[in-house]
Every structure is written in structure tokens, then in C-alpha cells.
Design an enzyme around this catalytic site. Structure first.
Site, mmCIF file in Angstrom:
data_model
loop_
_atom_site.group_PDB
_atom_site.id
_atom_site.type_symbol
_atom_site.label_atom_id
_atom_site.label_comp_id
_atom_site.label_asym_id
_atom_site.label_seq_id
_atom_site.Cartn_x
_atom_site.Cartn_y
_atom_site.Cartn_z
ATOM 1 N N PRO A 84 -5.437 -0.206 1.912
ATOM 2 C CG PRO A 84 -4.853 0.943 3.871
ATOM 3 C CD PRO A 84 -4.256 0.172 2.720
ATOM 4 C CE1 TYR B 21 2.786 3.040 -1.454
ATOM 5 C CE2 TYR B 21 3.201 2.221 0.759
ATOM 6 C CZ TYR B 21 3.324 2.094 -0.612
ATOM 7 O OH TYR B 21 3.986 1.017 -1.134
ATOM 8 C CB CYS C 226 -0.725 -4.381 5.022
ATOM 9 S SG CYS C 226 -1.202 -5.574 6.289
ATOM 10 C CB CYS C 227 1.345 -1.413 2.423
ATOM 11 S SG CYS C 227 2.611 -0.567 1.492
ATOM 12 C CB ILE C 228 -0.822 0.511 -1.412
ATOM 13 C CG1 ILE C 228 -1.484 1.489 -2.391
ATOM 14 C CG2 ILE C 228 -0.832 -0.913 -1.978
ATOM 15 C CD1 ILE C 228 -1.292 2.942 -2.025
#
Length: 218
Positions: free
Chosen positions: A164, A190, A160-162
Site C-alpha cells: 500500500p 506493519y 498486499c502487505c507493505i
């Protein structure tokens, strides 16, 4: 905004985490936390949304976190470092887990059908050094182990979000997404991370939706 990024490699009978409750019922899902608080740990809204979805779907959830010091502590009322404080990632993550949490070193792939990493800057500060080192970052050893083992086993990995960036660093050629590659007035905060993902060795997929399933199980 919940933005679950999955490396889909679902075993037969499990399909994926996205979809009807029937696909989740009985699934054993590990959720890996990175502290408590968006600026120095897990993004609480994202973790809560994930846990609600899993609970409604009937999944069996176990939460984990590494037993390590945080990179630093942020005073969330000011958005500034609290210089005199130090905190432990496992201890802080226990706040979200209501105490039911296990050291990440004890996470075994054979005990779970999938693993999910919520976002928050803890993923870039505590689970890795991405916040400081960018493309030259290092990923926590246990985090790297878990990602590689789930990938090898062909089991779903939710990022999720950052988060990856973790897979982009340790799984060569992994296809992940942080949404768009342009910020578009702050809609995709992002977007700049997309280039870093490429520099880390991953492949960035531009996605319009907030939940997507980029695929790579090479």
C-alpha cells in the site's frame, strides 16, 4: 497472512475482486511481482495465495515484473545480505511465474481488468526505495505508471502487505490500510507503516479484517 488492500474503483460488471467466483470468471488480472523471496522480493506465500484464489475463480492471470537489478540479495537461511551476489527482479520473479512472465514496461491497462501487487520487501526495496528512504522514497517509474493508469481508468488495484505504500506515494489522498496502527504484540507487524502512509500523502484506514476495500477514486 494475506492482506489484500484494494483501492476500489470497479467498472460496471466487474464489481470487485472480492466475492464469489462468478465475479472473477473471465476477469483479466495482472499480478506484479518484485522478485522471489520475502526479504528481497515477493512474499511467495502471498503470491501463491493470490494466484490460487484467482485460478479458482476463473480469472485470466498474467504476471509482470520490472527488468531491473534488485536492491540487494538476502540469504534467506541467515536473514543477512549476500554481499557477493546480484540478481535481476524479472529473472527472479520468473521462478514464481514458472517462466511465464513479462517485462512490466509492456503492461497495458487496456488489456486488464485489475492489477494486484503482492507483498514482500521487494515492494519496498525493488519497486520503490521505501525500505531505505521512508516517506521520501521514490517509486519505480513503471510501477508509478501502472498505478496511475489503472486508477485513472477506474479499475481495481490490489495492494498486499507493505505494498500500500506504493499507492500512498503516487496517488494523492489514496485510502489504504496495513491493518491497525498499533502492533498489539506483533499481530500487526506493519503498524508503524501507518504513520509513513500518512506522511506520504495517503489516508490510513484502520481495519480489523485481513481483506478490506478502502475507497478513493478522486
Amino acid at each position: 497472512m494475506l492482506a489484500a488492500r484494494l483501492l476500489r474503483a470497479a467498472p460496471r460488471g466487474f464489481a470487485s475482486l472480492h466475492g464469489s467466483a462468478r465475479r472473477l470468471r473471465g476477469a483479466r488480472v495482472a499480478v506484479v511481482l518484485s522478485g522471489c523471496g520475502v526479504y528481497d522480493g515477493t512474499e511467495i506465500h502471498e503470491a501463491s495465495a493470490i494466484l490460487v484464489h484467482l485460478s479458482r475463480g476463473g480469472a485470466e492471470v498474467q504476471m509482470y515484473a520490472p527488468d531491473i537489478p534488485q536492491m540487494h540479495v538476502i540469504d534467506h537461511s541467515k536473514g543477512q545480505p549476500a554481499e557477493a551476489e546480484s540478481r535481476n527482479v524479472l529473472v527472479e520473479s520468473a521462478r514464481i511465474a514458472r517462466g511465464k512472465i513479462t517485462d512490466l514496461a509492456k503492461l497495458s491497462t487496456k488489456d486488464h481488468d485489475a492489477v494486484i501487487f503482492p507483498g514482500g520487501f521487494g515492494a519496498a526495496k525493488n519497486l520503490s526505495t521505501f525500505a531505505v528512504d521512508g516517506k521520501d522514497c521514490k517509486v519505480n517509474g513503471e510501477v508509478e505508471r501502472v498505478l496511475k493508469e489503472f486508477h485513472k481508468a477506474g479499475k481495481p488495484i490490489g495492494l498486499c502487505c507493505i505494498s500500500p505504500v506504493l499507492a500512498a506515494k503516487v496517488l494523492s489522498g489514496a485510502e489504504v490500510t496495513v491493518g491497525h496502527e498499533e502492533e498489539e504484540g506483533g499481530k500487526w507487524p506493519y503498524a508503524g507503516t501507518a504513520e509513513a502512509i500518512k506522511a506520504l500523502g495517503g489516508q490510513h484506514c484502520v481495519k480489523e479484517v485481513t481483506i478490506s476495500f478502502p475507497i478513493n477514486n478522486q
